[in-house]
Design an enzyme around this catalytic site. Structure first.
Site, short mmCIF file in Angstrom:
data_model
loop_
_atom_site.label_atom_id
_atom_site.label_comp_id
_atom_site.label_asym_id
_atom_site.label_seq_id
_atom_site.Cartn_x
_atom_site.Cartn_y
_atom_site.Cartn_z
N ASP A 216 -20.91 -2.86 -6.03
CA ASP A 216 -22.00 -2.21 -6.78
C ASP A 216 -22.87 -3.27 -7.48
OD1 ASP A 216 -23.51 -0.16 -8.06
OD2 ASP A 216 -21.73 1.12 -8.12
N ILE A 217 -23.78 -2.82 -8.33
CA ILE A 217 -24.65 -3.76 -9.04
C ILE A 217 -23.82 -4.55 -10.06
CG2 ILE A 217 -26.70 -2.31 -8.77
CD1 ILE A 217 -26.39 -1.63 -11.83
N GLY A 218 -24.34 -5.70 -10.47
CA GLY A 218 -23.61 -6.61 -11.35
C GLY A 218 -23.05 -5.93 -12.59
N ASN A 219 -23.89 -5.16 -13.29
CA ASN A 219 -23.45 -4.53 -14.54
C ASN A 219 -22.28 -3.57 -14.30
OD1 ASN A 219 -23.90 -3.94 -17.44
ND2 ASN A 219 -24.30 -1.87 -16.63
N ASP B 112 -6.90 -5.76 -4.47
CA ASP B 112 -7.85 -5.61 -3.36
C ASP B 112 -8.83 -4.49 -3.70
OD1 ASP B 112 -9.06 -5.34 -0.89
OD2 ASP B 112 -7.21 -4.81 0.19
N LYS C 130 -12.24 -4.49 -3.65
CA LYS C 130 -13.47 -4.39 -2.82
C LYS C 130 -14.65 -3.84 -3.62
CE LYS C 130 -11.26 -4.04 1.72
NZ LYS C 130 -9.83 -3.83 1.40
N HIS D 93 -3.33 -2.20 -4.26
CA HIS D 93 -4.43 -1.23 -4.36
C HIS D 93 -3.94 -0.30 -5.48
CE1 HIS D 93 -6.97 -2.04 -0.87
NE2 HIS D 93 -5.96 -1.96 -0.02
N TYR E 260 -4.59 -5.80 14.99
CA TYR E 260 -3.65 -6.85 14.56
C TYR E 260 -3.65 -8.04 15.51
CZ TYR E 260 -1.59 -3.32 11.46
OH TYR E 260 -1.38 -2.37 10.49
N ASP F 187 0.83 -1.21 0.00
CA ASP F 187 0.00 0.00 0.00
C ASP F 187 0.86 1.26 0.00
OD1 ASP F 187 -2.00 -1.87 0.21
OD2 ASP F 187 -2.44 -1.48 2.31
O1 6AU Z 1 -1.17 -4.66 7.41
P1 6AU Z 1 -1.80 -3.30 7.13
O2 6AU Z 1 -2.71 -2.85 8.23
O3 6AU Z 1 -0.79 -2.27 6.74
O4 6AU Z 1 -2.67 -3.50 5.79
C1 6AU Z 1 -3.79 -4.33 5.71
C2 6AU Z 1 -4.32 -4.39 4.30
C3 6AU Z 1 -4.85 -3.09 3.74
C4 6AU Z 1 -6.35 -3.17 3.86
O5 6AU Z 1 -7.02 -2.52 2.78
C5 6AU Z 1 -6.61 -4.67 3.79
O6 6AU Z 1 -5.43 -5.31 4.26
N1 6AU Z 1 -7.76 -5.15 4.63
C6 6AU Z 1 -8.80 -5.93 4.04
C7 6AU Z 1 -8.71 -6.60 2.76
C8 6AU Z 1 -7.53 -7.29 2.35
O7 6AU Z 1 -9.69 -6.75 2.07
C9 6AU Z 1 -9.94 -6.20 4.79
C10 6AU Z 1 -9.98 -5.90 6.17
O8 6AU Z 1 -10.92 -6.26 6.87
N2 6AU Z 1 -8.90 -5.27 6.72
C11 6AU Z 1 -7.80 -4.89 5.99
O9 6AU Z 1 -6.85 -4.34 6.57
O10 6AU Z 1 -4.48 -3.03 2.37
#
Ligand code: 6AU
Length: 272
Positions: A97-100, A92, A94, A63, A221, A39
């Site tokens: 939205d709607i299918g289309n 990642d 995420k 991302h 964490y 990230d």
């Molecule tokens: O270890 P970090 O905290 O620096 O990063 C965690 C990464 C980030 C979040 O967008 C992602 O994991 N994430 C996700 C995902 C992977 O979908 C879901 C979630 O519940 N928590 C989360 O941290 O890129």
């Protein structure tokens, strides 16, 4: 499945989805259940970190929409690194939205995610039509989808019946939905006792850190050992590996990647 621990190797042999099978095979080949979440916002840091952690991971999570100087050459290089270091790619995104709309977001635009990302994820909030939309693009390409059944953040609303409904949606679309972003095993969740179907969902788990319990924005964490014990398959680690910036210390990134790989793998071996 929930009552018996099965090795990654055995699961790779029988998994019908090509992306899930390839991920499980990579985990076994590299003795790594580590996914690094890269990230960072600069192209050079992004590619440098991936080149350094590549040998230690089964999966790189991106991302791509946060990269300030994004251009198509980043994807070419990412694909080269994926071959060179033998890892899969997970954007990642995420979708929600709607299918289309999600079909267009997945296939088109600046990022053309489906053309290079083996795995992506979606929020189940719109219902099964989100899977139909994404599957129309991803399934012919052999891609796999993860649903966000739970989240790692404090106060997450993805709990209880929401999580159960997400698992039921996945069960009805096993050809494309390979598992979940969740905090524990989802096998058997939301099943009525009469249902004997054998689940084998992959669980990829963010919110993993060895030195910190959270951040100032609600992230929480747990250690690799805790998440593996709860039935998770892949540990997703971001800042635990490359720090909080602004500059990246390459030597430390390498050491942390090996440290997390080794912690994730010993946690798995303890369960065998
Ligand atoms: O270890 P970090 O905290 O620096 O990063 C965690 C990464 C980030 C979040 O967008 C992602 O994991 N994430 C996700 C995902 C992977 O979908 C879901 C979630 O519940 N928590 C989360 O941290 O890129």
């Amino acid at each position: 499945m929930p009552d018996k621990f099965t090795s990654y190797e055995e699961r790779a042999k029988r998994h019908p989805n090509p992306a899930a099978k390839a991920l499980l095979e990579t985990i076994v080949r590299k003795k790594s259940n580590l996914c690094v979440s890269v990230d960072v916002t600069g192209k050079a840091d992004f590619l440098n970190i991936i080149d350094i952690v590549g040998p230690y991971v089964c999966l790189i999570k991106t991302h791509v929409d946060i990269i300030e100087d994004f251009d198509a050459s980043i994807i070419d290089r990412l694909q080269e690194l994926s071959k060179q270091h033998d890892f899969l790619i997970f954007e990642d995104r995420k979708f929600a939205d709607i299918g289309n709309t999600v079909a267009l977001q997945y296939s088109s635009g600046v990022h053309k995610i489906a053309s290079w990302s083996h795995i992506t994820n979606a929020h189940p909030v719109p219902g099964p039509s989100i899977i139909t939309g994404l599957s129309s693009v991803g399934k012919p390409l052999g891609r796999g989808l993860l649903l966000l059944a739970e989240m790692s953040t404090k106060g997450s609303l993805a709990t209880g019946s929401y999580t159960e409904e997400a698992v039921k949606m996945a069960r009805a679309h096993r050809d494309f939905v390979i598992g979940f972003i969740a905090q524990r095993s989802m096998n058997g969740v939301g099943k009525d006792t009469a249902d004997t179907t054998d689940d084998d969902f992959l669980v990829l788990t963010p919110g993993v850190g060895l030195d910190s319990k959270g951040d100032a924005m609600g992230q929480q964490y747990r250690t690799p050992e805790e998440v593996l014990r709860d039935g998770c398959d892949v540990i997703i680690v971001g800042r635990g590996i490359y720090g909080k910036g602004p500059s990246v210390d390459i030597q430390s990134v390498r050491e942390q990647a090996e440290r997390y790989r080794s912690a994730g793998w010993s946690a798995y071996e303890k369960l065998l």
